[in-house]
Design a protein around this motif. Structure first.
Motif, PDB file in Angstrom:
ATOM      1  N   GLU A 270      43.940  35.570  31.366  1.00 42.26           N
ATOM      2  CA  GLU A 270      43.443  36.618  32.236  1.00 42.26           C
ATOM      3  C   GLU A 270      44.594  37.344  32.922  1.00 42.26           C
ATOM      4  N   ASN A 272      45.841  39.462  36.346  1.00 44.71           N
ATOM      5  CA  ASN A 272      45.713  39.894  37.730  1.00 44.71           C
ATOM      6  C   ASN A 272      46.777  40.955  38.000  1.00 44.71           C
ATOM      7  N   ARG A 293      40.296  41.701  29.719  1.00 45.82           N
ATOM      8  CA  ARG A 293      41.384  40.823  30.173  1.00 45.82           C
ATOM      9  C   ARG A 293      41.435  40.715  31.703  1.00 45.82           C
ATOM     10  N   ARG A 295      40.981  39.970  35.405  1.00 44.87           N
ATOM     11  CA  ARG A 295      40.314  39.063  36.344  1.00 44.87           C
ATOM     12  C   ARG A 295      40.194  39.699  37.712  1.00 44.87           C
ATOM     13  N   THR A 483      35.224  46.344  33.353  1.00 35.97           N
ATOM     14  CA  THR A 483      35.725  45.004  33.644  1.00 35.97           C
ATOM     15  C   THR A 483      34.575  44.082  34.040  1.00 35.97           C
ATOM     16  N   ARG A 484      34.820  42.775  33.968  1.00 34.86           N
ATOM     17  CA  ARG A 484      33.756  41.825  34.305  1.00 34.86           C
ATOM     18  C   ARG A 484      33.368  41.887  35.772  1.00 34.86           C
ATOM     19  N   LEU A 545      37.999  35.808  44.262  1.00 33.44           N
ATOM     20  CA  LEU A 545      37.263  36.902  43.627  1.00 33.44           C
ATOM     21  C   LEU A 545      36.119  37.382  44.515  1.00 33.44           C
TER      22      LEU A 545
END
Length: 591
Positions: A270, A272, A293, A295, A483-484, A545
């Motif tokens: 991941e 950052n 990718r 996070r 993004t997630r 997060l």
């Protein structure tokens, strides 16, 4: 186009998706029109390599498969297919899959990454990362990037955070070195990593030495335009002659691809990211190319989302307006503070007076003369650092108003036969699509400079001229986030370089997953510069997060104007961002 359409139709038929063929054709058409597979783009190398075509087609087909929960009603089945929105989403998925394949190919044909203690600071680790010069040819010529890592200090490491100080072209190695104490909180859980971006500092700098034409004999529009157009032609020719293909391969999309090669070389699943100023464009570009990718990502002091468009004239005008607003905010605060040395006359009044006086009677100094331009540049740089820089400006202006010009930068009185332009402009020209002659853009630029006369042109005033004859490499513009999780954006109300409107516009462009934090003070960027509210929100987000509260607004830091009230000289992130940013030469009559 016909060949791709036939391949897509074949996949559609073989997968039982013939009713969705219209959407898949639209994806193929959009792929072509957006430049996804155009000559010179990284994905074009995959199309040339037939073994990747089935994967790309399956990816585009899968992106068009309807979900069970999307079962259409009879009315919907009878209605015409409207494939635009879903096709754009499908294209984004195809692009992301294709980019990942390019990175895998680049890593496979490169050498591994190794670290050793840095010579200047053994606590840090320095290394070299090998990347392709041209991602359309991932097996071709390689480039070495200087890398740095500040290892995590705590017992429970959560991964790494890539940091970028902006610029474009600022050194990531210097940034991590100088700002190491300010990353202490994040280093409890993360390695802090960076590199000098391609074309800058220790990574094959594209610093182009340009033989300048004779300055214009008059200040008419025609003469100025002819001069600047010739500067642009000479700049493009000089960079091409001195650096060949590397000159046009330093754009932000390629730096984002370099970051993913770095992630892969570090063995991290991941990514950052913490980016300042132009680093927000780099981060948003990475999130566009590699959404799966990401996070966590923090973008502090956002540049405009139109960065990859024909926007260079507006970029400078809007930045100059931000600097003007910051100076007037200092004036307001000074007039309300009993300890401000310019409380009675005001900051703006004294600024105008000393600039006019020094322009009329420049002071000879080593390296040239001290003029009004010297004051302008000194004040603009000090505005980056709100807690210390803003009070310093009031004391500086009071001192210069009294006749003391010590410490001000000197500029040559006459221009030399050549100038060296840092990689900043090769990056900028490789990103923006502005390709205009002087007679086109100068009326708008001159009007903006007259409107914001104190700082007009100080951001990227020379950029439209330098980019006017630059080749146009393919770029991937920013898109709504896929993004997630959410990413965090930060904007300052009185940022002198990246006005708050740019952060709001970036948040709107990136869509509902962008969470904007507002800082009510000034300075250029704010994380690591003394706001407990901002720092706490950022550090909590990276560790857990946990997105900041919707609409989070952090109060401005208090200012102390008197010299005796100045705190100990603790470094601030905004100060270091300004320190590592490359400086550009000044051309006749232009900033």
């Amino acid at each position: 186009m016909i060949t791709i359409a036939r391949m897509v139709k074949s996949v559609a038929n073989s997968t039982g998706m013939k009713p969705r063929f219209e959407r898949m054709i639209f994806v193929a058409e959009l792929s072509i029109s957006s430049g996804l597979f155009m000559k010179g783009s990284p994905m074009s190398s995959l199309v040339r390599n037939s073994r990747w075509i089935p994967l790309l087609l399956v990816s585009s087909a899968a992106a068009c498969v309807p979900q069970a929960s999307d079962a259409p009603s009879a009315a919907a089945e009878a209605a015409p297919v409207a494939p635009v929105a879903s096709a754009i989403e499908a294209l984004a998925e195809v692009r992301a899959d294709a980019e990942a394949l390019v990175i895998d190919e680049a890593v496979r044909h490169g050498r591994g990454l190794t670290f050793a203690p840095c010579a200047d600071d053994p606590e840090l680790e320095c290394g070299q990362l090998q990347v392709p010069v041209d991602y359309a040819r991932p097996r071709g010529q390689r480039l070495q990037l200087a890398t740095v890592r500040a290892p995590a200090t705590g017992p429970r490491r959560q991964g790494m955070i890539f940091v970028n100080p902006g610029g474009p072209g600022a050194s990531g190695v210097d940034f991590v070195t100088f700002a190491k104490p300010l990353f202490a909180a994040l280093r409890e859980s993360f390695d802090i990593v960076s590199f000098d971006p391609r074309g800058t500092a220790r990574s094959s700098p594209v610093d182009c030495d340009v033989a300048l034409p004779a300055p214009p004999l008059s200040d008419t529009l025609d003469a100025t335009a002819a001069y600047l157009d010739e500067v642009g032609r000479r700049y493009a020719a000089a960079c091409g002659a001195q650096y060949a293909g590397l000159a046009t391969a330093v754009g932000t999309n390629n730096v984002a691809r370099d970051m993913d090669v770095f992630r892969e070389a570090l063995g991290e699943r991941e990514f950052n990211y913490l980016g300042y100023s132009y680093g927000t464009i780099l981060g948003a570009s990475y999130a566009t190319l590699f959404p799966g990718r990401v996070r966590a990502m923090v973008l502090d002091g956002n540049a405009p989302p139109a960065w990859f468009a024909d926007y260079l004239v507006e970029l400078d005008a809007e930045g100059s307006a931000g600097a003007e607003a910051a100076l007037r905010r200092i004036d307001q605060l000074c007039r309300a503070a009993a300890d401000c040395p310019l409380r009675t006359e005001g900051v703006v009044t004294v600024f105008d007076r000393v600039v006019e006086r020094l322009n009329r009677n420049p002071v000879p100094a080593e390296g040239g003369v001290i003029s009004g331009l010297s004051v302008t540049y000194q004040v603009f740089g000090a505005m980056y650092n709100e807690p210390f820089g803003w009070p310093y400006i009031t004391r500086l202006l009071a001192r210069v108003d009294g006749g003391d010009t010590r410490g001000l930068p000197a500029f040559p009185q006459e221009d030399g036969p050549s100038a060296v332009f840092p990689g900043t402009f090769a990056i900028l020209c490789s990103d923006a699509t502005t390709r205009r002659g002087g007679l086109d853009y100068l009326p708008s630029q001159n009007a903006a400079n007259a409107t914001y006369s104190r700082f007009g042109g100080i951001n990227f005033g020379i950029a439209p001229a330098l980019c006017s004859a630059w080749p146009r490499p393919p770029v991937a513009p920013l898109t709504s986030l896929r993004t997630r999780g959410s990413i965090v954006l930060i904007g300052n109300d009185f940022d002198p370089a990246t006005p708050m409107t740019w952060s709001r516009n970036m948040a709107a462009a990136l869509g509902p997953k962008a969470r904007l934090v507002r800082y009510q003070g000034g300075g250029h960027t704010i994380y690591g510069s003394g706001s407990a509210c901002v720092d706490g929100a950022v550090e909590g987000y990276f560790r857990r997060l946990t997105s900041p509260a919707l609409g989070l607004t952090c109060p401005a830091l208090p200012l102390a104007f008197s010299a005796t009230a100045r705190l100990a000289s603790t470094p601030r992130m905004s100060e270091i961002v300004q320190q590592v940013t490359p400086k550009a030469p000044v051309l006749p009559g232009r900033r």
